[in-house]
Design an enzyme around this catalytic site. Sequence first.
Site, mmCIF file in Angstrom:
data_model
loop_
_atom_site.group_PDB
_atom_site.id
_atom_site.type_symbol
_atom_site.label_atom_id
_atom_site.label_comp_id
_atom_site.label_asym_id
_atom_site.label_seq_id
_atom_site.Cartn_x
_atom_site.Cartn_y
_atom_site.Cartn_z
ATOM 1 N N LYS A 54 -11.284 4.121 -11.693
ATOM 2 C CA LYS A 54 -11.235 5.114 -10.619
ATOM 3 C C LYS A 54 -10.612 4.484 -9.371
ATOM 4 O O LYS A 54 -10.956 3.341 -9.017
ATOM 5 C CB LYS A 54 -12.652 5.621 -10.320
ATOM 6 C CG LYS A 54 -12.714 6.823 -9.377
ATOM 7 C CD LYS A 54 -14.150 7.321 -9.215
ATOM 8 C CE LYS A 54 -14.242 8.551 -8.326
ATOM 9 N NZ LYS A 54 -15.638 9.014 -8.168
ATOM 10 N N SER A 97 -16.181 14.065 -8.500
ATOM 11 C CA SER A 97 -14.913 13.540 -8.022
ATOM 12 C C SER A 97 -14.157 12.723 -9.071
ATOM 13 O O SER A 97 -12.941 12.585 -8.973
ATOM 14 C CB SER A 97 -15.145 12.660 -6.803
ATOM 15 O OG SER A 97 -15.903 11.504 -7.145
ATOM 16 N N SER A 130 -20.697 12.669 -9.522
ATOM 17 C CA SER A 130 -19.259 12.477 -9.728
ATOM 18 C C SER A 130 -18.894 11.762 -11.019
ATOM 19 O O SER A 130 -17.718 11.726 -11.396
ATOM 20 C CB SER A 130 -18.650 11.716 -8.548
ATOM 21 O OG SER A 130 -18.535 12.573 -7.437
#
Lengths: 492, 498
Positions: A81, A156, A180
């Site tokens: 990420k 997210s 997330s």
Amino acid sequence: MSDLTRLTAADLAAKIHSREVSAVEVAQAHLDRIAAVDGGVHAFLHVASDAALASAALVDDSIAAGTAPASPLAGVPLALKDVFTTADMPTTAGSRILEGWRPPYDATVTARLRAAGVTILGKTNMDEFAMGSSTEYSAYGVTRNPWDPSRVPGGSGGGSAAALAAFEAPLAIGTDTGGSIRQPAAFTGTVGVKPTYGGVSRYGLIACASSLDQGGPCARTVLDAALLHEVIGGHDPLDSTSIDSPVPSVVAAARQGADGDLSGLRVGVVRELGGEGYQPGVQASFDAALRQLEKLGAEVVEVSCPHFEYGLAAYYLILPSEVSSNLARFDAMRYGLRVDEGASAEAVMAATREAGFGPEVKRRIILGTYALSSGYYDAYYGQAQKVRTLISRDFAAAFAQADVLVSPATPTTAFPIGDKVDDPLAMYLNDLATIPTNLAGTAAMSVPSGLSDGLPVGLQIMAPALGEAVMYRVAAAYESTREPLVAPEVSA
Amino acid sequence: MTASLVDFDDVVERYDPMLGLEVHVELNTNTKMFCGCPTGFGAEPNTQVCPTCLGLPGSLPVVNRAAVESAMRIGLALNCSIAPWGRFARKNYFYPDMPKNFQTSQYDEPIAVDGWLDVTLDDGEIFRVEIERAHMEEDTGKSLHVGGATGRIHGAEYSLLDYNRAGVPLIEIVTKMIPGTRERAPEVARAYVTALRDLIKSLGVSDVRMDQGSMRCDVNLSLSPRGSGILGTRSETKNVNSLRSVERAVRYEMCRHAAVLDAGEKIVQETRHFQEDTATTRSGRVKETSEDYRYFPEPDLVPIAPSAEWVEELRGTLPELPWARRARLQAEWGLSDEELRDLVNAGALDLIEATVAAGAPAGEARSWWVAYLAQQANAREVTLDALPITPAQVARVIALVAGGELNNKLARQVVDGVLAGEGEPDAVVEARGLKVVSDDGALIAAVDEALAAQPDVAQKIRDGKVAAAGAIVGAVMKATKGQADAKRVRELIIERCG
């Protein structure tokens, strides 16, 4: 499509370590897959082909020289990420304000992945500074859900989850501040784990909300997530909030769970996380999962967590408060975007922040600035912290009655792109079931529990702080009763 | 603005000053408050920085244990209680020299609370200053404004930022409001800062150099009409960077406040800056809105919870505190209060003690430092401890005099030699040929010569007028360039005239 991209991380590792295939071949297969499909998915913000192949080659050299692999995952590719710093790749946190920024240092998670010989393929898309539940708030374009490209992959960490579902990587790293990791896992039919707060170092994780953020493993199987969990977990002297105790033995627990025997375990159903507001298909999938757990020998009990209903409200005071302070540093003075308008430092700061932050980030900065203001602090931040304590007590009481708690991971399946982007409250409600865990600092994960109208549904399993072993065991047992979910082929 | 100040005597006639002092002390830990960067003063800009003290995205703080110990030792030496549990807080405001745009500080949970410091005023009176708190925080970086007038931000063409100082540990020590100082308010303020400086110096936790900014003082002052008990509005004066300035800032603010109040105007609660050159204060930039720092507990750090054992262990490491040491030395050296105060004011206490430790008798050590060496320091316009002579060297000179190898005049020449960089006292004696001549052969020749040169004086001595021998002694001393042992010369004169 190469078969290599369909394999689990555990299988890939076995083949690489036995020299059946090389780590370079495995890396190349995944890079080819990314080249073939990511145009349609947009899971990646940056692909580090050369670095990935070089890293894989080192693993091959080391194995050829007869050296034991650096870790059980040496040579296995991973999608990181874009919120973890990487000294050899840009790091943007999905924000325009960090466009092109090259950090001078590696996050602890990044460093541990490198030390473990994991092949980092690149950096994945995310909602700006991890604020959002759809990746639509990324400054670099939305990620599409491989199950239905007109739908969001969640957020997210939508990029990491979509990369797994689209077979662009067998492993990924996410961060979970309010869901997330778990919500995108549920939306994409993958496994996502939010470890106990302090279980994985936050050093080099660009902060959203410090007291809630937690990095964690994402994979397509429970065992793969466990293998990754043990690589990235453990105490870090660079993070004061990191727990100074051994990583729970989650790999052993996942292997044990795969035997499919949960007799003697109590599974608590949280009364407040279900029913009204949850899609019928989601609820049906959850009810079926409960029956499955009972078949495995678990005793299903109902528990009540009466303060969970205040969780969302408390979360949306604590998170923005911390965000407003954490994101103050983005001021054009030292790094990142700089909009040179105005004659003073203050004017440059304001112009840069106006241009560099997206709407959701601005909304939360404003909310948080207000909540912390003199005269409002006690009514908002102070009260929210009290709710947090009450939620922790709810969990403690529930875990006295059950070894793990379960709920649907999300109230709905993946929603269409554009559906909620202008309705923040509807977007926030996505995290209803995941937020209490972040407020309490406990552990939770989402495992696939089937499809509803062709879209994946996630089962959330929650455990006490440092209780990951039993959580993985239950997840692996449940997983063993189901066929893996495979997303339809995506077109570029 | 009010035109003229009120005369100081007039102020104290009609108003009671209320004084408060906030002192920032930069700790001399090897590393910064929340990262491992070095803290040395004067390094090249931006060479003592890392992701954490630059506030780079993703970086996290880790508390420096040595800084916490220094803070606790300061708290204990100030007779404070040490908080068994406390968190850091974030003080949020935007400023380019602050990398995170918040300062990590302690807010409502300081590490040390409720103490006191006894300070000695010029006349020997002891005045107790109550301490409200001592708390830990991090320093900011430094801005250098280039191109404008007098280095100020307004009108500057551009600004340079140096983050070497960002994250250096600071302790802020805050007094309670100090009542009852009356006309002695300026003196109390100076005496307090002096005592605090000496205390912290004795703890060895800071350089406490006001000239280098490792100790900085803010003066809070308000006036209330004499005897009314009504608290006035206070001003906060920053940039008070010497002991003398502390005294002058208090005095100036008292006179300024009185003038404002006398004119029927209201004191504005504001930050003011002390002007060293004019000994006045000027108003800082008036902010359009009141500052709201939006304090909240620092979520990146765990609370500090010192155990009782740790506190007691640190209490055991406190050195002899300055006032206890002064009392002991006063007794040991048999000094009057006035003599002691002179030594303290001259900054001679440490030097004399070290000279005594090197073997010199206290009386001799004291007389060297406060007389001849003090004159030399004055002449060079340096402090005593900046003279290029060590206590051990002074002790050696004293020993040479005691052993009869030097007389006082020669001893001063030896000291001059050491000060001139000619080496150790023995080397100076050797190189300059300064030994007392007590060899009879050489002296008898000199005596005979002098007696022959002054036959009338010689006759007087022979006639029993011994007092006349002085003239011959003088002549011999002159002839031997002062190196003769005067006592032996006198004996020889009597012998030769006998």
